[in-house]
Write a protein that holds these residues in place. Structure first.
Motif, short mmCIF file in Angstrom:
data_model
loop_
_atom_site.label_atom_id
_atom_site.label_comp_id
_atom_site.label_asym_id
_atom_site.label_seq_id
_atom_site.Cartn_x
_atom_site.Cartn_y
_atom_site.Cartn_z
N LEU A 1 0.81 -1.22 0.00
CA LEU A 1 0.00 0.00 0.00
C LEU A 1 0.85 1.28 0.00
CD1 LEU A 1 -2.81 1.41 0.35
CD2 LEU A 1 -2.49 1.17 2.82
N VAL A 2 1.89 1.28 0.80
CA VAL A 2 2.64 2.52 1.02
C VAL A 2 3.17 3.14 -0.29
CG1 VAL A 2 4.71 3.50 2.10
CG2 VAL A 2 3.14 2.11 3.45
N PRO A 3 3.82 2.37 -1.19
CA PRO A 3 4.30 3.00 -2.42
C PRO A 3 3.16 3.60 -3.26
CG PRO A 3 5.25 0.82 -2.17
CD PRO A 3 4.19 0.94 -1.13
N LYS A 4 1.97 2.98 -3.19
CA LYS A 4 0.83 3.47 -3.97
C LYS A 4 0.28 4.79 -3.47
CE LYS A 4 -0.71 -0.98 -5.69
NZ LYS A 4 -1.52 -2.16 -5.46
N ILE A 5 0.48 5.06 -2.19
CA ILE A 5 -0.10 6.28 -1.62
C ILE A 5 0.98 7.28 -1.21
CG2 ILE A 5 -2.22 5.16 -0.84
CD1 ILE A 5 -1.02 5.00 1.96
N ALA A 6 2.24 6.97 -1.55
CA ALA A 6 3.36 7.80 -1.08
C ALA A 6 3.26 9.25 -1.56
CB ALA A 6 4.69 7.19 -1.51
N ALA B 1 -4.91 6.39 5.89
CA ALA B 1 -5.01 5.12 5.16
C ALA B 1 -4.37 3.98 5.95
CB ALA B 1 -4.37 5.25 3.78
N LEU B 2 -3.21 4.27 6.57
CA LEU B 2 -2.52 3.23 7.35
C LEU B 2 -3.28 2.89 8.62
CD1 LEU B 2 1.24 4.24 6.99
CD2 LEU B 2 0.14 2.19 6.09
N GLU B 3 -3.78 3.92 9.30
CA GLU B 3 -4.55 3.66 10.52
C GLU B 3 -5.82 2.89 10.19
OE1 GLU B 3 -4.45 6.73 13.91
OE2 GLU B 3 -4.29 7.92 12.09
N MET B 4 -6.47 3.29 9.09
CA MET B 4 -7.70 2.58 8.71
C MET B 4 -7.40 1.13 8.34
SD MET B 4 -9.91 5.39 6.52
CE MET B 4 -11.25 4.26 6.07
N LEU B 5 -6.23 0.91 7.73
CA LEU B 5 -5.86 -0.46 7.37
C LEU B 5 -5.72 -1.31 8.63
CD1 LEU B 5 -4.91 -2.55 5.21
CD2 LEU B 5 -2.58 -1.83 5.75
#
Lengths: 250, 443
Positions: B395-400, B410-414
């Motif tokens: 996920l991280v590279p896609k939303i960086a 996004a990370l907290e929701m994940l």
């Protein structure tokens, strides 16, 4: 108080069942909000604040590195309340204190990586900081929590019973557990649960801790009279009360 | 430019853990999911305890899923001693588990996830803005807790469940009351599903194929019993759980990690839906359809939707179960907690149930006096840790490229989507996010 007291919740080693019991107050929790402002409750809300009057702390202290966080909470709180067995007496987490070596306990769970993890004998939070009030139980009774909050808001002393579970049990008309041939820790355990476990066909496990001056010898005699071996009696005393038992018996 | 973001305590999850992410020009330098919860050593502290105490102690692993822990524990002990329980006991245990499933799922979707969808820090502000909606969500939660209280004597750490059955039983009238509560829950859940439908566009559009593992059986949507099912490798018996879970210890986490056919797998409502969707009851299927949940769904954020679908199923299922108990005639099968009828013997027993957060295993070895000599518990959240980490890595590279606040959310929701129960796996999430492009620091 002229303004609504600010309340915060914190937790250390435990199952978070006590905070859950507060969430389980359902609609009544909304009523509480008319009396206090909840400023920190990590399990249920994102907002956090270091400015609070009353801190409720769940969980026991099981490693040196957690002491600092607890001491900071104590510094900031005007009133600190221990929430649940783990915080009030160390609770079930203290079972590990009975092992000859904590290294052995660590190895059991983490094998050859045991060295990575820190632990020391589990204890209630009052072994680290001064505690103003205690709400015992595994888990706490929601109604008892409500009573304590109301008392604190009104500026009066919260009252937690210092008589044994037997008093409530008799009032509820239960047949004594001993009479039906089972064992019970009701005679030495602090009331306030309305003898919930006995009402539900079980016996008292001692989760609310001993009354202030438990007559452990008399209880031991009764249990042995009903056919329990000494080891078994001690083992049952220790389920929730390893720490306290060691203080009393040395 | 190097960016460092520290989020202390991801809130609205059960327990404490850390996320550490570090990016260099959109590439991950470090991406680590850590659990720093104080370990409690349950597998050691039950050693030396008696068979009739095991479920009582292991219940305290987790306040939220204590019913599941008790049932897995009782099944392990019953398995070790060869104890068969009655049909009525199985039905009542399933009703209790359904009650917990609803209570836990609504706590998660209603109290912990909904604020993200509303852009709020908690559900408390709803009390002044949308009081009616809030009261209806609370009502579902309350009804589910009342159900557990009637069947189990208490929701958090029930007191009536014992090896061999129950030490106290509901009356026929109480069972009818429980049925009525499930009926009310069904109607409120319909409302909640319609509410959630409006928020679907807010669920991040992120897919990652993984392995899904959960109990499965031929007759029902498995929660209480079954074989271990995998979307990669099919079915295997519960006795082979160690070959599936493969727990390993990583030094940076007090919770153990697991892997099976791939680097990671997922357990919980979404995994169960992907494995067993055909067995969902009628109204649950309709709600799944309405909310766009289709198998195999590989978006981990949809776990919350799967939880709502399951809540509908659990209510329908228990209504059916109560009718069965009443039709068969409620029997006065009280089992004493330390009953001498239990054939205590030396041996090993394994119990598996679906906790709200996924498949749960308890495995005990007893000596001939019924004293525990060895124990192993594999907890749902432990099984999800590696999968959370793999999701983050993808996920991280896609939303960086997004603003810092969006990445955090996004990370907290994940993490929240997994409904982690970190007390179980040992509690707290401390998110440390470091994003670095170029070599400059700007905290």
């Amino acid at each position: 108080m002229s303004r609504k007291p600010k309340v915060a919740f914190f937790d250390f080693a435990g199952c978070e069942g006590d905070q859950l019991q507060i969430i389980n107050l359902e609609e009544k929790l909304l009523d509480i909000l008319s009396l206090v402002d909840i400023v920190s409750f990590r399990e249920a809300m994102s907002e956090q604040s270091d400015d609070y009057d009353i801190a409720f702390v769940e969980g026991s202290i099981t490693r040196k590195s957690d002491e600092q966080r607890l001491k900071k909470i104590r510094e900031k709180a005007k009133i600190l309340v221990a929430l649940g067995s783990c915080a009030t007496t160390g609770g079930i987490n203290c079972l590990k204190n009975s092992w000859p070596s904590l290294e052995e306990v660590k190895k059991r769970v983490y094998g050859d990586k045991a060295y990575c993890f820190e632990t020391y004998p589990s204890r209630g939070i009052d072994k680290v900081v001064k505690v103003d009030y205690y709400i015992p139980g595994c888990p706490i009774e929601g109604e008892e929590f409500l009573q304590v909050v109301k008392a604190l808001v009104m500026g009066i002393e919260p009252r937690i019973p210092n008589y044994p579970v037997c008093v409530e049990c008799k009032r509820n008309g239960n047949i004594c557990v001993f009479e039906v041939g089972n064992f019970c820790l009701g005679p030495v355990t602090r009331a306030g649960c309305n003898s919930r476990c006995i009402n539900n066909g079980s016996h008292c496990w001692g989760c609310r801790g001993f009354v202030d001056e438990p007559n452990l010898n008399a209880e031991k005699e009764v249990l042995m009279k009903y056919g329990l071996a000494v080891d078994d009696v001690l083992s049952r005393f220790k389920m929730y009360n390893v720490y306290r038992y060691k203080e009393i018996e040395g | 430019m190097r960016r460092k973001i520290d989020i202390h305590y991801v809130t609205r999850v059960e327990g404490h853990g850390n996320i550490k992410v570090s990016l260099q020009d959109g590439k991950i330098e470090e991406c680590r999911w850590e659990v720093s919860e104080a370990p409690r050593f349950f597998e050691a502290i039950v050693v030396g305890r008696k068979w009739y105490e095991m479920h009582h102690i292991t219940s305290r692993i987790c306040g939220i899923c204590s019913v599941a822990h008790q049932l897995a524990s009782l099944k392990a002990t019953e398995n070790a001693f060869g104890v068969e329980v009655s049909d009525q006991t199985v039905r009542l245990r399933k009703i209790l588990l359904d009650g917990e499933n609803i209570q836990s799922h609504i706590l998660h979707v209603g109290y912990l996830v909904l604020p993200d969808l509303l852009g709020m820090g908690s559900i408390i502000p709803l009390a002044s803005v949308n009081k009616d909606e809030l009261m209806r969500v609370i009502k579902i939660h309350r009804l589910a807790n009342q159900i557990c209280e009637i069947i189990g004597g208490r929701t958090t750490h029930p007191v009536r469940c014992v090896v061999g059955g129950f030490c106290a039983l509901p009356t026929e009238d109480e069972l009818k009351m429980v049925k009525d509560k499930f009926v009310q829950i069904l109607s409120e859940l319909q409302f909640f599903a319609e509410l959630l439908e409006g928020f679907l566009p807010k669920f991040p559009d992120f897919e990652r194929e993984t392995e899904y593992i959960g109990l499965t059986n031929g007759t029902e949507y498995a929660l209480y019993e079954g074989d271990i099912g995998s979307t990669d490798t099919g079915k295997t018996g519960v006795e082979n759980y160690l070959e599936v879970t493969n727990e390993y210890v990583v030094p940076h986490s007090t919770a153990k990690f697991t892997k099976h056919a791939r680097d990671s797998y997922m357990v919980g409502a979404l995994a169960r839906f992907n494995l067993n969707h055909e067995k969902l009851l009628h109204r649950a299927k309709a709600v799944a359809e309405m909310l766009g949940l289709r198998p195999v769904c590989t978006n981990p954020y949809m776990n919350s939707v799967a939880q709502l679908v399951e809540s509908v199923h659990s209510a329908e299922n228990s209504i059916k179960l109560i009718d069965e108990v009443l039709d068969a005639g409620l029997k006065d099968e009280i089992v004493d907690e330390e009953s001498s009828n239990i054939p205590v013997r030396a041996g090993r027993g394994i119990g598996a149930v679906e906790a709200p957060r996924g498949i749960l295993f308890h495995d005990y070895e007893y000596d001939s006096s019924g004293t525990c000599v060895k124990a192993n518990c594999v907890i749902p959240t432990n099984q999800n840790h590696a999968n959370i980490q793999k999701d983050m890595e993808e996920l991280v590279p896609k939303i960086a490229h997004l603003p810092e606040e969006d990445i955090k959310l996004a990370l907290e929701m994940l993490v929240r989507a997994y409904d982690p129960c970190i007390s179980c796996s040992t509690h707290y999430i401390e998110v440390k996010f470091t994003s670095s492009t170029n070599q400059k620091n700007c905290h």
